[in-house]
Design a protein around this motif. Structure first.
Motif, short mmCIF file in Angstrom:
data_model
loop_
_atom_site.label_atom_id
_atom_site.label_comp_id
_atom_site.label_asym_id
_atom_site.label_seq_id
_atom_site.Cartn_x
_atom_site.Cartn_y
_atom_site.Cartn_z
N ILE A 120 0.94 -1.04 -0.25
CA ILE A 120 -0.11 -0.04 0.06
C ILE A 120 0.56 1.35 -0.08
N ASP A 121 1.82 1.02 0.77
CA ASP A 121 3.15 1.96 0.65
C ASP A 121 3.90 2.33 -0.60
N ILE A 122 4.24 1.45 -1.47
CA ILE A 122 4.88 1.22 -2.88
C ILE A 122 3.45 2.20 -3.93
N LEU A 123 2.24 1.67 -3.72
CA LEU A 123 0.80 1.96 -4.44
C LEU A 123 0.49 4.00 -4.21
N ASP A 126 3.17 5.71 -5.67
CA ASP A 126 2.97 5.70 -7.33
C ASP A 126 1.70 6.79 -7.99
N LEU A 127 0.95 6.64 -6.24
CA LEU A 127 0.19 7.90 -7.27
C LEU A 127 0.42 8.96 -6.51
N ILE A 128 1.43 9.67 -6.40
CA ILE A 128 2.19 10.97 -6.08
C ILE A 128 2.26 11.46 -7.22
N HIS A 129 3.47 10.31 -7.87
CA HIS A 129 4.85 9.60 -8.99
C HIS A 129 3.47 10.11 -10.72
N HIS A 243 -15.44 -8.61 0.42
CA HIS A 243 -14.43 -8.26 -0.11
C HIS A 243 -15.29 -6.30 -0.31
N PRO A 244 -16.41 -6.15 -0.83
CA PRO A 244 -16.53 -5.35 -0.10
C PRO A 244 -16.58 -4.69 0.92
N TYR A 245 -16.95 -4.44 1.94
CA TYR A 245 -15.90 -3.85 3.80
C TYR A 245 -14.04 -3.81 3.29
N TYR A 246 -13.81 -5.51 2.60
CA TYR A 246 -12.83 -4.66 2.95
C TYR A 246 -11.62 -3.32 2.01
N PHE A 247 -12.18 -3.46 0.72
CA PHE A 247 -12.57 -2.50 -0.41
C PHE A 247 -12.51 -1.39 0.60
N GLN A 248 -13.64 -0.93 0.73
CA GLN A 248 -13.86 -0.34 1.99
C GLN A 248 -12.49 0.20 2.74
N PHE A 249 -12.12 -0.30 3.45
CA PHE A 249 -11.33 -0.26 4.33
C PHE A 249 -9.46 0.26 3.86
N ILE A 250 -9.31 -1.00 2.17
CA ILE A 250 -8.43 -0.18 2.42
C ILE A 250 -8.42 0.64 1.64
N THR A 251 -9.70 1.14 0.23
CA THR A 251 -9.53 3.14 0.41
C THR A 251 -9.39 3.62 1.53
N ASP A 252 -9.77 3.55 2.39
CA ASP A 252 -8.89 4.51 3.39
C ASP A 252 -7.77 4.81 3.46
N LEU A 253 -6.83 3.34 4.10
CA LEU A 253 -5.83 3.16 4.54
C LEU A 253 -4.82 3.89 3.14
N ILE A 254 -5.66 3.88 1.86
CA ILE A 254 -4.92 4.55 0.93
C ILE A 254 -5.32 6.11 0.67
N VAL A 256 -5.52 8.13 3.46
CA VAL A 256 -5.07 8.10 4.53
C VAL A 256 -3.72 8.55 4.58
N LYS A 257 -3.15 7.29 4.11
CA LYS A 257 -1.52 7.28 3.63
C LYS A 257 -1.10 8.61 2.60
N TYR A 258 -1.99 9.20 1.73
CA TYR A 258 -1.64 9.26 0.56
C TYR A 258 -2.13 11.56 1.20
N LYS A 259 -2.92 11.19 1.93
CA LYS A 259 -3.09 12.64 2.87
C LYS A 259 -1.29 12.60 3.06
N GLN A 260 -0.86 12.02 3.62
CA GLN A 260 -0.02 11.92 5.20
C GLN A 260 0.94 11.91 4.15
#
Length: 266
Positions: A120-123, A126-129, A243-254, A256-260
């Protein structure tokens, strides 16, 4: 998930309600389990349009002709298949809401330790790049793509998505080296086959695309697939399609980490 249902929903989500395409798609959806037995003349009368308009519409949404369209309508009568595992609605119907909530809690607890946080950190990097970013999925997985689009937009990162499987394929096929494509797919089959098409034919667009492919999936075997540049895997303990619930959790992680990371860079 039937390809006709998916494409008709894409039309009513993307077209203005005043257009003839919206009206035809809406009428088809209301009569989804009847139109397989209609001739093109009967379908035209149902929609109050000409046969040529019906022919043009079915070609515009990706079918070869009216017969190809009818075959898809027939397969819609077989019901909706969501992927692998038991879908949530059926499980609750058979076992009750309390049993389902217990399973969901256990799966979410397990997910905390199973998700690939380093990837997720690598992604996020990538989102920044990458300036050109897209996110796609099918059915419930597509809602994750929309969710990520919405969350990242709050942090001035605009990404592209589209409900239409045809538009998704076109974007992936023509993506260049400067494009990042995020795929949400619980089973991972989005990479390997056309999940909406009869017989699930092999998908070859990932062999041809030049974009960087990031797959978010519970199928960790695809981490070694040459078509996948980065795999973010997760696990769960039950056979229920949570997985719909997992994906929502994962998009939150992405998000949050992007914002940070953006705050660190400012």
């Amino acid at each position: 998930m039937n390809i006709l249902l998916n494409r008709l929903l894409a039309v009513i989500n993307e077209r203005e309600a005043s257009t003839i395409e919206y009206y035809i798609a809406y009428t088809f959806l209301q009569n989804l389990f009847k139109i397989s037995g209609f001739t093109i003349e009967q379908t035209a009368r149902l929609c109050n349009v000409s046969k040529s308009t019906i022919s043009k519409f079915v070609r515009e949404i990706g079918f070869d002709d009216y017969m190809d369209f009818k075959l898809s309508a027939m397969s819609a009568q077989d019901g909706v298949v969501y992927g692998w595992g038991e879908n949530i609605i059926d499980f609750i119907g058979h076992n009750g809401i309390d049993r389902y909530i217990d399973i969901l809690k256990a799966d979410m607890d397990y997910m905390k330790t199973s998700i690939d946080m380093e990837n997720i950190d690598i992604l996020v990097e990538d989102l920044i790049h990458y300036q050109k970013v897209a996110a796609f999925g099918i059915v419930h997985s597509q809602t994750a793509a929309l969710d990520l689009q919405f969350k990242l937009a709050f942090h001035n990162k605009i990404i592209y998505t589209n409900l239409s499987d045809i538009s998704q394929d076109e974007y992936i096929l023509h993506a260049d080296e400067d494009t990042l494509i995020i795929i949400f797919s619980n089973s991972g089959k989005y990479i390997t086959e056309y999940q909406l098409k009869e017989g699930y034919p092999r998908k070859d667009i990932f062999d041809l695309t030049k974009g960087r492919i990031v797959l978010i999936t519970s199928n960790r075997k695809l981490a070694g697939d040459s078509r996948v540049d980065l795999c973010i895997g997760f696990d769960y303990t039950s056979h229920v399609q949570n997985h719909p619930y997992y994906f929502q959790f994962i998009t939150d992680l992405i998000a949050v980490k992007y914002k940070q990371r953006m705050e660190e860079n400012s």
